[in-house]
Write a protein that holds these residues in place. Structure first.
Motif, PDB file in Angstrom:
ATOM      1  N   ASN A 152       0.800  -1.228   0.000  1.00  0.00           N
ATOM      2  CA  ASN A 152       0.000   0.000   0.000  1.00  0.00           C
ATOM      3  C   ASN A 152       0.831   1.276   0.000  1.00  0.00           C
ATOM      4  N   TYR A 153       1.980   1.250   0.687  1.00  0.00           N
ATOM      5  CA  TYR A 153       2.741   2.491   0.875  1.00  0.00           C
ATOM      6  C   TYR A 153       4.035   2.568   0.082  1.00  0.00           C
ATOM      7  N   CYS A 154       4.397   1.491  -0.620  1.00  0.00           N
ATOM      8  CA  CYS A 154       5.615   1.529  -1.437  1.00  0.00           C
ATOM      9  C   CYS A 154       5.314   1.090  -2.874  1.00  0.00           C
ATOM     10  N   PHE A 155       4.924  -0.167  -3.045  1.00  0.00           N
ATOM     11  CA  PHE A 155       4.753  -0.719  -4.392  1.00  0.00           C
ATOM     12  C   PHE A 155       3.684   0.024  -5.191  1.00  0.00           C
ATOM     13  N   ASN A 156       2.486   0.156  -4.644  1.00  0.00           N
ATOM     14  CA  ASN A 156       1.401   0.803  -5.389  1.00  0.00           C
ATOM     15  C   ASN A 156       1.708   2.262  -5.732  1.00  0.00           C
ATOM     16  N   PRO A 157       2.154   3.092  -4.770  1.00  0.00           N
ATOM     17  CA  PRO A 157       2.477   4.477  -5.147  1.00  0.00           C
ATOM     18  C   PRO A 157       3.626   4.567  -6.165  1.00  0.00           C
ATOM     19  N   LEU A 158       4.613   3.693  -6.018  1.00  0.00           N
ATOM     20  CA  LEU A 158       5.743   3.712  -6.950  1.00  0.00           C
ATOM     21  C   LEU A 158       5.299   3.340  -8.354  1.00  0.00           C
ATOM     22  N   THR A 159       4.517   2.280  -8.495  1.00  0.00           N
ATOM     23  CA  THR A 159       4.076   1.872  -9.832  1.00  0.00           C
ATOM     24  C   THR A 159       3.117   2.905 -10.435  1.00  0.00           C
ATOM     25  N   ARG A 160       2.287   3.556  -9.603  1.00  0.00           N
ATOM     26  CA  ARG A 160       1.428   4.642 -10.115  1.00  0.00           C
ATOM     27  C   ARG A 160       2.288   5.797 -10.636  1.00  0.00           C
ATOM     28  N   SER A 161       3.340   6.112  -9.908  1.00  0.00           N
ATOM     29  CA  SER A 161       4.246   7.177 -10.335  1.00  0.00           C
ATOM     30  C   SER A 161       4.950   6.801 -11.636  1.00  0.00           C
ATOM     31  N   LEU A 162       5.375   5.559 -11.750  1.00  0.00           N
ATOM     32  CA  LEU A 162       6.053   5.108 -12.964  1.00  0.00           C
ATOM     33  C   LEU A 162       5.091   5.064 -14.155  1.00  0.00           C
ATOM     34  N   ARG A 163       3.826   4.809 -13.889  1.00  0.00           N
ATOM     35  CA  ARG A 163       2.817   4.766 -14.951  1.00  0.00           C
ATOM     36  C   ARG A 163       2.716   6.131 -15.639  1.00  0.00           C
ATOM     37  N   LYS A 164       2.882   7.193 -14.871  1.00  0.00           N
ATOM     38  CA  LYS A 164       2.819   8.547 -15.438  1.00  0.00           C
ATOM     39  C   LYS A 164       3.981   8.816 -16.394  1.00  0.00           C
ATOM     40  N   LYS A 165       5.062   8.078 -16.225  1.00  0.00           N
ATOM     41  CA  LYS A 165       6.240   8.259 -17.079  1.00  0.00           C
ATOM     42  C   LYS A 165       6.131   7.474 -18.385  1.00  0.00           C
ATOM     43  N   LYS A 166       5.025   6.771 -18.566  1.00  0.00           N
ATOM     44  CA  LYS A 166       4.749   6.015 -19.792  1.00  0.00           C
ATOM     45  C   LYS A 166       5.790   4.918 -20.060  1.00  0.00           C
ATOM     46  N   LEU A 167       6.273   4.291 -18.989  1.00  0.00           N
ATOM     47  CA  LEU A 167       7.204   3.183 -19.139  1.00  0.00           C
ATOM     48  C   LEU A 167       6.433   1.921 -19.537  1.00  0.00           C
ATOM     49  N   PRO A 168       7.103   0.972 -20.165  1.00  0.00           N
ATOM     50  CA  PRO A 168       6.433  -0.304 -20.455  1.00  0.00           C
ATOM     51  C   PRO A 168       5.999  -0.967 -19.137  1.00  0.00           C
ATOM     52  N   GLN A 169       4.887  -1.668 -19.190  1.00  0.00           N
ATOM     53  CA  GLN A 169       4.337  -2.271 -17.966  1.00  0.00           C
ATOM     54  C   GLN A 169       5.322  -3.228 -17.311  1.00  0.00           C
ATOM     55  N   TRP A 170       6.028  -4.040 -18.103  1.00  0.00           N
ATOM     56  CA  TRP A 170       6.964  -4.998 -17.521  1.00  0.00           C
ATOM     57  C   TRP A 170       8.064  -4.282 -16.745  1.00  0.00           C
ATOM     58  N   LEU A 171       8.507  -3.129 -17.247  1.00  0.00           N
ATOM     59  CA  LEU A 171       9.561  -2.378 -16.562  1.00  0.00           C
ATOM     60  C   LEU A 171       9.049  -1.765 -15.271  1.00  0.00           C
ATOM     61  N   MET A 172       7.814  -1.254 -15.298  1.00  0.00           N
ATOM     62  CA  MET A 172       7.218  -0.700 -14.079  1.00  0.00           C
ATOM     63  C   MET A 172       7.127  -1.765 -12.993  1.00  0.00           C
ATOM     64  N   ILE A 173       6.684  -2.963 -13.383  1.00  0.00           N
ATOM     65  CA  ILE A 173       6.547  -4.054 -12.412  1.00  0.00           C
ATOM     66  C   ILE A 173       7.911  -4.475 -11.893  1.00  0.00           C
ATOM     67  N   LEU A 174       8.883  -4.615 -12.785  1.00  0.00           N
ATOM     68  CA  LEU A 174      10.229  -5.007 -12.357  1.00  0.00           C
ATOM     69  C   LEU A 174      10.817  -3.987 -11.389  1.00  0.00           C
ATOM     70  N   VAL A 175      10.740  -2.720 -11.730  1.00  0.00           N
ATOM     71  CA  VAL A 175      11.282  -1.674 -10.850  1.00  0.00           C
ATOM     72  C   VAL A 175      10.533  -1.664  -9.523  1.00  0.00           C
ATOM     73  N   GLY A 176       9.199  -1.752  -9.580  1.00  0.00           N
ATOM     74  CA  GLY A 176       8.405  -1.769  -8.350  1.00  0.00           C
ATOM     75  C   GLY A 176       8.753  -2.946  -7.453  1.00  0.00           C
ATOM     76  N   GLN A 177       8.914  -4.117  -8.046  1.00  0.00           N
ATOM     77  CA  GLN A 177       9.250  -5.295  -7.239  1.00  0.00           C
ATOM     78  C   GLN A 177      10.668  -5.214  -6.701  1.00  0.00           C
ATOM     79  N   LEU A 178      11.604  -4.746  -7.516  1.00  0.00           N
ATOM     80  CA  LEU A 178      12.981  -4.596  -7.031  1.00  0.00           C
ATOM     81  C   LEU A 178      13.058  -3.621  -5.864  1.00  0.00           C
ATOM     82  N   VAL A 179      12.477  -2.445  -6.033  1.00  0.00           N
ATOM     83  CA  VAL A 179      12.530  -1.436  -4.965  1.00  0.00           C
ATOM     84  C   VAL A 179      11.845  -1.964  -3.703  1.00  0.00           C
ATOM     85  N   THR A 180      10.684  -2.574  -3.875  1.00  0.00           N
ATOM     86  CA  THR A 180       9.924  -3.064  -2.720  1.00  0.00           C
ATOM     87  C   THR A 180      10.671  -4.159  -1.968  1.00  0.00           C
TER      88      THR A 180
END
Length: 152
Positions: free
Chosen positions: A35-63
């Motif tokens: 709720n406080y790391c993965f979801n906000p991070l992936t929402r933020s990355l979505r605004k940058k128009k990154l490919p979905q797989w990259l958003m998920i990878l970055v979100g999972q790595l950071v989390t």
């Protein structure tokens, strides 16, 4: 006393994939970090128009790295986080690309479905167990020595 404490573990070692494992292991921490790391991070990355797989990878790595470093700031916890993040990412790619086809194939094949469930649960258990080597041992060198002895 009237307090209701949330359940924190729900047989995680019996789950068929790493995502189910993490959704049933330390559920309060998993929910909080989602709720406080993965979801906000992936929402933020979505605004940058990154490919979905990259958003998920970055979100999972950071989390997962954050969870690892929360336990201690060492190379072992960093490796533990990266290992689990990569396992989650590989599972997500599998689920997105093959998961529905595999499950529809297994739907009417009871014996094969049981073998698949056993294999999937065993694979998940081994992936998680391997990660505990880095989580529990105090140094990177000791973890490498343990792994070397395990496979030699």
């Amino acid at each position: 006393l009237g307090f209701r404490i949330p359940e924190n573990f729900n047989a995680p070692y019996l789950k068929r994939n790493i995502a189910l494992f993490w959704n049933n292991w330390h559920m309060t921490l998993t929910g909080w970090i989602r709720n406080y790391c993965f979801n906000p991070l992936t929402r933020s990355l979505r605004k940058k128009k990154l490919p979905q797989w990259l958003m998920i990878l970055v979100g999972q790595l950071v989390t997962m790295i954050l969870i690892g470093l929360w336990h201690g700031v060492t190379v072992n916890f960093l490796i533990w986080g990266v290992w689990n993040a990569l396992a989650l990412f590989v599972h997500q790619v599998y689920a997105d690309r093959l998961g529905k086809r595999v499950h529809s194939y297994l739907e009417s094949r009871k014996v094969i479905r049981g073998a698949y469930a056993f294999f999937a649960t065993s694979l998940t258990f081994n992936i998680v167990s391997f990660s505990w080597v880095f989580f529990t041992l105090p140094s990177f060198d000791l973890a490498l020595t343990f792994i070397h002895r395990l496979f030699s």
